[in-house]
Design a protein around this motif. Structure first.
Motif, short mmCIF file in Angstrom:
data_model
loop_
_atom_site.label_atom_id
_atom_site.label_comp_id
_atom_site.label_asym_id
_atom_site.label_seq_id
_atom_site.Cartn_x
_atom_site.Cartn_y
_atom_site.Cartn_z
N ALA A 50 13.95 -1.71 -0.45
CA ALA A 50 12.82 -2.38 0.22
C ALA A 50 13.32 -3.50 1.12
O ALA A 50 14.47 -3.93 1.02
CB ALA A 50 11.88 -2.95 -0.84
N GLY A 51 12.43 -3.97 1.98
CA GLY A 51 12.70 -5.16 2.76
C GLY A 51 13.34 -4.89 4.12
O GLY A 51 13.38 -3.75 4.58
N GLN A 52 13.88 -5.94 4.76
CA GLN A 52 14.54 -5.90 6.05
C GLN A 52 13.61 -5.49 7.21
O GLN A 52 13.21 -4.34 7.30
CB GLN A 52 15.75 -4.95 6.05
N ALA A 53 13.35 -6.45 8.03
CA ALA A 53 12.54 -6.17 9.19
C ALA A 53 13.36 -5.44 10.24
O ALA A 53 14.58 -5.53 10.25
CB ALA A 53 12.01 -7.48 9.78
N ARG A 54 12.66 -4.68 11.07
CA ARG A 54 13.34 -3.97 12.14
C ARG A 54 12.62 -4.41 13.42
O ARG A 54 11.43 -4.24 13.57
CB ARG A 54 13.22 -2.46 11.87
N TYR A 55 13.38 -5.08 14.35
CA TYR A 55 12.73 -5.59 15.56
C TYR A 55 13.13 -4.78 16.77
O TYR A 55 14.15 -4.13 16.79
CB TYR A 55 13.07 -7.07 15.77
N GLY A 91 9.79 4.11 7.85
CA GLY A 91 9.61 5.51 7.48
C GLY A 91 9.85 5.72 6.00
O GLY A 91 9.16 6.50 5.35
N LYS A 92 10.83 4.97 5.48
CA LYS A 92 11.16 5.18 4.08
C LYS A 92 10.00 4.78 3.16
O LYS A 92 9.83 5.34 2.08
CB LYS A 92 12.42 4.40 3.70
N ASP A 93 9.18 3.82 3.60
CA ASP A 93 8.02 3.47 2.79
C ASP A 93 7.03 4.64 2.74
O ASP A 93 6.41 4.90 1.71
CB ASP A 93 7.31 2.23 3.37
N MET A 94 6.92 5.32 3.87
CA MET A 94 6.02 6.48 3.90
C MET A 94 6.58 7.61 3.04
O MET A 94 5.84 8.26 2.30
CB MET A 94 5.84 6.96 5.34
N VAL A 95 7.90 7.82 3.13
CA VAL A 95 8.51 8.85 2.29
C VAL A 95 8.25 8.53 0.81
O VAL A 95 7.93 9.41 0.01
CB VAL A 95 10.03 8.94 2.56
N MET A 96 8.35 7.25 0.49
CA MET A 96 8.13 6.84 -0.89
C MET A 96 6.69 7.15 -1.31
O MET A 96 6.44 7.67 -2.41
CB MET A 96 8.38 5.34 -1.01
N LEU A 154 0.82 -1.21 0.00
CA LEU A 154 0.00 0.00 0.00
C LEU A 154 0.86 1.25 0.00
O LEU A 154 0.63 2.19 -0.75
CB LEU A 154 -0.93 0.01 1.21
N PHE A 155 1.86 1.26 0.86
CA PHE A 155 2.70 2.46 0.94
C PHE A 155 3.48 2.68 -0.34
O PHE A 155 3.58 3.78 -0.85
CB PHE A 155 3.67 2.36 2.13
N ARG A 156 4.05 1.58 -0.83
CA ARG A 156 4.99 1.75 -1.95
C ARG A 156 4.29 1.87 -3.29
O ARG A 156 4.78 2.58 -4.17
CB ARG A 156 5.97 0.60 -1.98
#
Ligand SMILES: Nc1ncnc2c1ncn2[C@@H]1O[C@H](COP(=O)(O)OP(=O)(O)OP(=O)(O)O)[C@@H](O)[C@H]1O
Ligand SMILES: [Mg+2]
Lengths: 264, 252
Positions: free
Chosen positions: A259-264, A192-197, A92-94
């Motif tokens: 894209a990708g990489q989870a952040r825990y 955040g970068k998905d939102m920026v995108m 959705l974001f991207r």
């Protein structure tokens, strides 16, 4: 005069690109020179931004809902139902948020712009503006373009918000995905970068819809038939341009925001 | 310079074509300052096209247009703005902004020129509408006006910013004789009191006789005749006689 007729399509295309870039350039220099009429911008924000909300919200809700359901049907077979959240959210974001909002706004706002300006053109109102020493680009194009640049990222955000809400509702209430896992995974895979995108794309699509709509309006000829034609063209051209530009934006932005990489 | 001396606009060798069709084939015309020049010519002869060139709405393919000595043929949109502030134009169909009321239309030039005092704007709009016999129509939309009313509202929009030169494209066409007379008197009054230079395109000989200081006849893309009213009426030229005797529409 031989050359152009042997390649009518090439000629039309380059002519169109030339006119659209020229208009974009003139609007851009006008903005840089500070010739922004904020009162007109505000009116356009109300008309374009505010007025497009219903369309965008409905689009968001049902896209989020149906997308969630489909992903769930596929993933559930693999016992990965909690991955539905991140997939839906990142998509959705991207892509879906900005593109669908762009297309809906192109249909609603791009058409209105070109019809309004086109009618003014064929009834000599544009010439009347010029005769009164008012620059039509400053008066008509810049307020619409600026209002779009303000409204579109907000509309994209709104679309995504409602899409995600619908997704959450469908996943947890209808498809019985565990809501804690759903939210947790969605959060950890959405950055955040998905939102920026999303916002960047929204901004770019705003420029496309505004410039194409205004350009079609300003180049309208031949009375009512001409207005009809340029309105249709505005929607078709801006929709297709959005889809094409979206691909290149995705490729370019993916370099800046991989894209990708989870952040825990 | 004395306001009634010299030429405000000088046109030399003005040529324009549309789609291979030559509309203007070398127009030479001087517009004397502070005078009213009536431009006659057959329908479709290029009178409106000619007027559009004088404020740069159309670019000539050849020729020169000097306004107060300054060449305007090569200027871009922004450079033309000072010229357009000096010269007002009444369009043949009025060209009112159809999304605005009559009041908003007429006050538009004032607001564009930075006037903010609402009382002052109201007063000026009322005054301008009174001059064109349109009092009390402020709140109507252009779509709900008759053709003649639209034209007069457009005229109010032109005169409100007090230009020093006004181009009228058929100001009395479609008006009844009494309102026509009001408009003719207005054109005369602007000329005599405020030394406004006017170019009036018209088919109306009554109006011509009333307002003209000079008369020019555009024919086949050139100025066929230019002179005073007396010279016009005394001319033996059959083309001119046709016009005076009201047979102009039989030509085409
Ligand atoms: N933008 C344009 N594109 C193509 N042709 C045009 C354009 N404007 C005017 N013409 C043509 O130029 C010619 C002159 O038109 P114009 O409007 O100047 O006539 P006119 O003398 O004002 O006639 P009328 O008295 O009926 O108003 C016409 O043949 C018209 O078709
Ligand atoms: Mg005309």
């Amino acid at each position: 005069m031989k050359f152009p007729y042997s390649f009518p399509l090439t000629r039309a295309f380059s002519l169109y690109m030339g006119q659209a870039s020229l208009l974009a350039w003139e609007a851009f220099t006008s903005i840089l020179a500070g010739r922004i009429r904020w009162r007109l911008v505000l009116r356009q924000v109300v008309e374009i931004g505010f007025g497009s909300q219903a369309v965008v919200i409905v689009t968001g809700i049902f896209t989020g809902a149906v997308f969630t359901a489909q992903i769930f049907f596929q993933f559930n077979a693999l016992n990965m139902s909690t991955a539905v959240g991140p997939v839906v959210s990142v998509a959705l974001f991207r892509e879906l948020g900005p593109v669908l909002t762009g297309l809906m706004v192109a249909g609603r706002v791009g058409a209105a712009m070109s019809a309004e300006i086109g009618t003014m053109k064929v009834t000599e109102q544009i010439d009347a503006l010029r005769a009164l020493a008012v620059n039509p680009i400053d008066y008509l194009v810049v307020p619409r373009a600026v209002a779009m640049m303000i409204s579109m990222p907000l509309l994209v955000g709104e679309c995504i918000f409602f899409a995600l809400s619908a997704s959450y509702f469908v996943a947890t209430r209808i498809l019985n995905v565990n809501s804690v896992f759903f939210l947790h995974h969605m959060e950890s895979y959405t950055h955040g970068k998905d939102m920026v995108m999303a916002l960047t794309k929204g901004f770019v699509f705003a420029v496309i819809v505004a410039i194409v709509g205004c350009q079609q309006g300003l180049s309208t000829r031949n009375g009512a038939v001409g207005v009809g034609r340029s309105t249709t063209d505005a929607v078709v051209i801006s929709s297709l341009t959005i889809l094409m530009v979206n691909f290149f934006l995705t490729m370019a932005l993916n370099i800046v925001f991989p894209a990708g990489q989870a952040r825990y | 310079m004395n306001p009634s001396e010299g030429n405000l606009i000088e046109v030399r060798g003005l040529r324009q074509t549309f789609g291979g069709q030559e509309i203007l084939r070398g127009v030479d015309l001087d517009i004397p300052r502070g005078k009213t020049l009536v431009l006659l010519g057959q329908s479709g002869g290029g009178k409106s096209v000619f007027l559009r060139h004088l404020i740069g709405l159309l670019k000539p393919i050849a020729g020169s247009i000097r306004v107060e000595g300054e060449e305007i043929a090569g200027l871009d949109e922004r450079e033309l703005e000072p010229v357009r502030r000096k010269i007002g134009m009444l369009f043949q169909d009025g060209a009112l902004f159809d999304s605005m009321t009559v009041f908003e239309n007429v006050s538009f030039p004032l607001r564009e020129r930075g006037l903010r005092d609402e009382k002052e704007i109201c007063r000026k709009v009322r005054e301008a509408l009174e001059l064109v016999a349109l009092s009390g129509q402020e709140s109507k939309m252009p779509a709900n006006l008759s053709g003649g009313m639209r034209k007069r509202a457009a005229l109010a929009r032109v005169i409100i910013s007090e230009p020093s030169c006004i181009l009228y494209d058929e100001p009395t066409a479609g008006l009844d004789p009494i309102v026509s007379d009001t408009i003719n008197r207005l054109i005369r009054r602007l000329q005599s009191h405020l030394h406004v230079t006017s170019i009036v395109v018209t088919h109306d000989m009554i109006s011509t006789n009333h307002i003209a200081d000079r008369v020019a006849l555009l024919r086949s893309g050139r100025i066929h005749f230019e002179g005073s009213l007396g010279e016009l009426h005394g001319s033996p030229d059959p083309v001119i006689r046709d016009f005076i005797e009201g047979r102009s529409h039989e030509i085409d």
